[in-house]
Design a protein around this motif. Structure first.
Motif, PDB file in Angstrom:
ATOM      1  N   LEU A 116      59.492 -10.307   4.057  1.00 37.68           N
ATOM      2  CA  LEU A 116      58.380 -10.966   3.481  1.00 37.68           C
ATOM      3  C   LEU A 116      58.474 -10.533   1.937  1.00 37.68           C
ATOM      4  N   GLY A 117      58.820  -9.292   1.738  1.00 39.15           N
ATOM      5  CA  GLY A 117      59.173  -8.926   0.260  1.00 39.15           C
ATOM      6  C   GLY A 117      59.909  -9.885  -0.575  1.00 39.15           C
ATOM      7  N   GLN A 118      61.111 -10.159   0.384  1.00 40.60           N
ATOM      8  CA  GLN A 118      62.307 -10.903  -0.094  1.00 40.60           C
ATOM      9  C   GLN A 118      61.794 -12.392  -0.418  1.00 40.60           C
ATOM     10  N   ALA A 119      60.710 -12.872   0.340  1.00 38.23           N
ATOM     11  CA  ALA A 119      60.350 -14.515   0.089  1.00 38.23           C
ATOM     12  C   ALA A 119      59.133 -14.643  -0.773  1.00 38.23           C
ATOM     13  N   TRP A 120      58.318 -13.616  -0.784  1.00 40.84           N
ATOM     14  CA  TRP A 120      57.010 -13.692  -1.425  1.00 40.84           C
ATOM     15  C   TRP A 120      56.574 -12.598  -2.352  1.00 40.84           C
ATOM     16  N   ASP A 121      56.247 -13.083  -3.550  1.00 47.39           N
ATOM     17  CA  ASP A 121      55.367 -12.159  -4.351  1.00 47.39           C
ATOM     18  C   ASP A 121      54.213 -11.797  -4.150  1.00 47.39           C
ATOM     19  N   GLY A 122      53.940 -10.365  -4.039  1.00 47.46           N
ATOM     20  CA  GLY A 122      52.566  -9.893  -3.794  1.00 47.46           C
ATOM     21  C   GLY A 122      52.216  -9.919  -2.500  1.00 47.46           C
ATOM     22  N   TRP A 123      52.928 -10.258  -1.436  1.00 48.24           N
ATOM     23  CA  TRP A 123      52.466 -10.238  -0.273  1.00 48.24           C
ATOM     24  C   TRP A 123      51.581  -9.115   0.206  1.00 48.24           C
ATOM     25  N   THR A 124      50.287  -9.405   0.560  1.00 50.70           N
ATOM     26  CA  THR A 124      49.276  -8.336   1.077  1.00 50.70           C
ATOM     27  C   THR A 124      48.305  -8.982   2.038  1.00 50.70           C
ATOM     28  N   ALA A 125      48.450  -8.091   2.864  1.00 51.83           N
ATOM     29  CA  ALA A 125      47.257  -8.306   4.196  1.00 51.83           C
ATOM     30  C   ALA A 125      46.046  -7.546   4.100  1.00 51.83           C
ATOM     31  N   HIS A 126      45.010  -8.130   3.708  1.00 52.76           N
ATOM     32  CA  HIS A 126      43.698  -7.384   3.116  1.00 52.76           C
ATOM     33  C   HIS A 126      42.786  -7.434   4.412  1.00 52.76           C
ATOM     34  N   ASP A 127      42.669  -6.202   4.745  1.00 51.85           N
ATOM     35  CA  ASP A 127      41.883  -5.949   6.058  1.00 51.85           C
ATOM     36  C   ASP A 127      40.371  -5.782   5.783  1.00 51.85           C
ATOM     37  N   ASP A 128      39.649  -6.899   6.318  1.00 53.27           N
ATOM     38  CA  ASP A 128      38.427  -6.984   5.811  1.00 53.27           C
ATOM     39  C   ASP A 128      37.290  -6.380   6.975  1.00 53.27           C
ATOM     40  N   THR A 129      37.486  -6.757   8.102  1.00 54.18           N
ATOM     41  CA  THR A 129      36.678  -6.567   9.414  1.00 54.18           C
ATOM     42  C   THR A 129      37.491  -5.601  10.455  1.00 54.18           C
ATOM     43  N   TYR A 130      36.947  -4.372  11.070  1.00 54.28           N
ATOM     44  CA  TYR A 130      37.541  -4.119  12.101  1.00 54.28           C
ATOM     45  C   TYR A 130      36.790  -3.938  13.505  1.00 54.28           C
ATOM     46  N   VAL A 131      37.211  -4.392  14.274  1.00 55.00           N
ATOM     47  CA  VAL A 131      36.585  -4.198  15.704  1.00 55.00           C
ATOM     48  C   VAL A 131      37.140  -3.412  16.786  1.00 55.00           C
ATOM     49  N   VAL A 132      36.520  -2.404  17.164  1.00 55.95           N
ATOM     50  CA  VAL A 132      37.502  -1.229  17.905  1.00 55.95           C
ATOM     51  C   VAL A 132      36.647  -1.140  19.242  1.00 55.95           C
ATOM     52  N   ASP A 133      37.670  -1.157  20.205  1.00 58.29           N
ATOM     53  CA  ASP A 133      37.524  -0.759  21.625  1.00 58.29           C
ATOM     54  C   ASP A 133      38.304  -0.016  22.249  1.00 58.29           C
ATOM     55  N   GLY A 134      38.122   1.429  22.188  1.00 55.65           N
ATOM     56  CA  GLY A 134      39.174   2.333  22.893  1.00 55.65           C
ATOM     57  C   GLY A 134      40.298   2.057  22.129  1.00 55.65           C
ATOM     58  N   GLU A 135      41.583   1.722  22.518  1.00 53.71           N
ATOM     59  CA  GLU A 135      42.706   1.842  21.895  1.00 53.71           C
ATOM     60  C   GLU A 135      43.055   0.552  21.262  1.00 53.71           C
ATOM     61  N   ASN A 136      42.159  -0.489  21.446  1.00 48.60           N
ATOM     62  CA  ASN A 136      42.477  -1.923  20.813  1.00 48.60           C
ATOM     63  C   ASN A 136      41.370  -1.824  19.533  1.00 48.60           C
ATOM     64  N   VAL A 137      42.290  -2.422  18.802  1.00 50.62           N
ATOM     65  CA  VAL A 137      41.871  -2.641  17.157  1.00 50.62           C
ATOM     66  C   VAL A 137      42.071  -3.915  16.925  1.00 50.62           C
ATOM     67  N   VAL A 138      40.958  -4.625  16.721  1.00 51.13           N
ATOM     68  CA  VAL A 138      41.212  -6.177  16.168  1.00 51.13           C
ATOM     69  C   VAL A 138      40.693  -6.224  14.734  1.00 51.13           C
ATOM     70  N   VAL A 139      41.522  -6.513  13.952  1.00 48.74           N
ATOM     71  CA  VAL A 139      41.286  -6.849  12.547  1.00 48.74           C
ATOM     72  C   VAL A 139      40.985  -8.115  11.921  1.00 48.74           C
ATOM     73  N   LEU A 140      40.039  -8.642  11.199  1.00 44.24           N
ATOM     74  CA  LEU A 140      40.153  -9.896  10.617  1.00 44.24           C
ATOM     75  C   LEU A 140      40.451  -9.836   9.125  1.00 44.24           C
ATOM     76  N   ALA A 141      41.093 -10.488   8.700  1.00 44.78           N
ATOM     77  CA  ALA A 141      41.829 -10.089   7.528  1.00 44.78           C
ATOM     78  C   ALA A 141      42.486 -11.517   6.709  1.00 44.78           C
ATOM     79  N   ARG A 142      43.143 -11.292   5.434  1.00 49.49           N
ATOM     80  CA  ARG A 142      43.633 -12.573   4.950  1.00 49.49           C
ATOM     81  C   ARG A 142      44.919 -12.241   4.407  1.00 49.49           C
ATOM     82  N   TYR A 143      45.731 -12.955   4.181  1.00 48.68           N
ATOM     83  CA  TYR A 143      46.978 -12.891   3.563  1.00 48.68           C
ATOM     84  C   TYR A 143      47.096 -13.312   2.177  1.00 48.68           C
ATOM     85  N   THR A 144      47.400 -12.791   1.055  1.00 50.93           N
ATOM     86  CA  THR A 144      47.735 -13.509  -0.200  1.00 50.93           C
ATOM     87  C   THR A 144      48.962 -13.216  -0.653  1.00 50.93           C
ATOM     88  N   ALA A 145      49.755 -14.190  -1.350  1.00 53.22           N
ATOM     89  CA  ALA A 145      50.981 -13.933  -1.928  1.00 53.22           C
ATOM     90  C   ALA A 145      51.306 -15.431  -2.627  1.00 53.22           C
TER      91      ALA A 145
END
Length: 136
Positions: free
Chosen positions: A65-94
């Motif tokens: 990703l770093g080779q193909a994109w400038d500033g590749w970032t995953a912005h983690d916005d919202t976490y939903v946790v259920d035991g060992e499961n974590v779902v993250v709503l996020a966005r990529y910018t690059a």
């Protein structure tokens, strides 16, 4: 902050992974991954497939990703946790290095965390938006 840095709570482990990725600290990122991690990039995504081992994930995904994109970032916005499961709503910018086209794409990530390490990751993203940014 010290408690967050050593916490094995699933959401804290996932958050450390995002922070390490955002700063390009691949050693810290590898420290969040189990030795037998399975990291799956969605079909249709440029890096589609399942990567195994912390080194496999960083070499096969993060470094590429770093080779193909400038500033590749995953912005983690919202976490939903259920035991060992974590779902993250996020966005990529690059910005794609070859085309100069930017992306700002919503994503969902599903993590499974056991014993303080990420054992499984699955990505959900609008792959067409990513590929459009890669097309001249």
């Amino acid at each position: 902050m010290a408690e967050f840095a050593t916490s094995t709570a699933p959401a804290d482990v996932v958050r450390r992974q995002y922070l390490a990725s955002a700063t390009g600290d691949l050693e810290a990122l590898r420290a969040t991954l189990a030795p037998d991690v399975e990291w799956t990039e969605m079909a249709g995504f440029p890096l589609a497939g399942t990567y195994r081992t912390p080194d496999g994930v960083t070499a096969g995904v993060m470094e590429k990703l770093g080779q193909a994109w400038d500033g590749w970032t995953a912005h983690d916005d919202t976490y939903v946790v259920d035991g060992e499961n974590v779902v993250v709503l996020a966005r990529y910018t690059a910005t794609n290095k070859e085309t100069g086209k930017p992306i700002d794409v919503r994503v969902a990530h599903h993590f499974v965390v056991r014993a303080g390490r990420i054992v499984r990751f699955e990505q959900f993203v609008d792959t067409a938006l990513v590929r459009d940014a890669m097309t001249v």
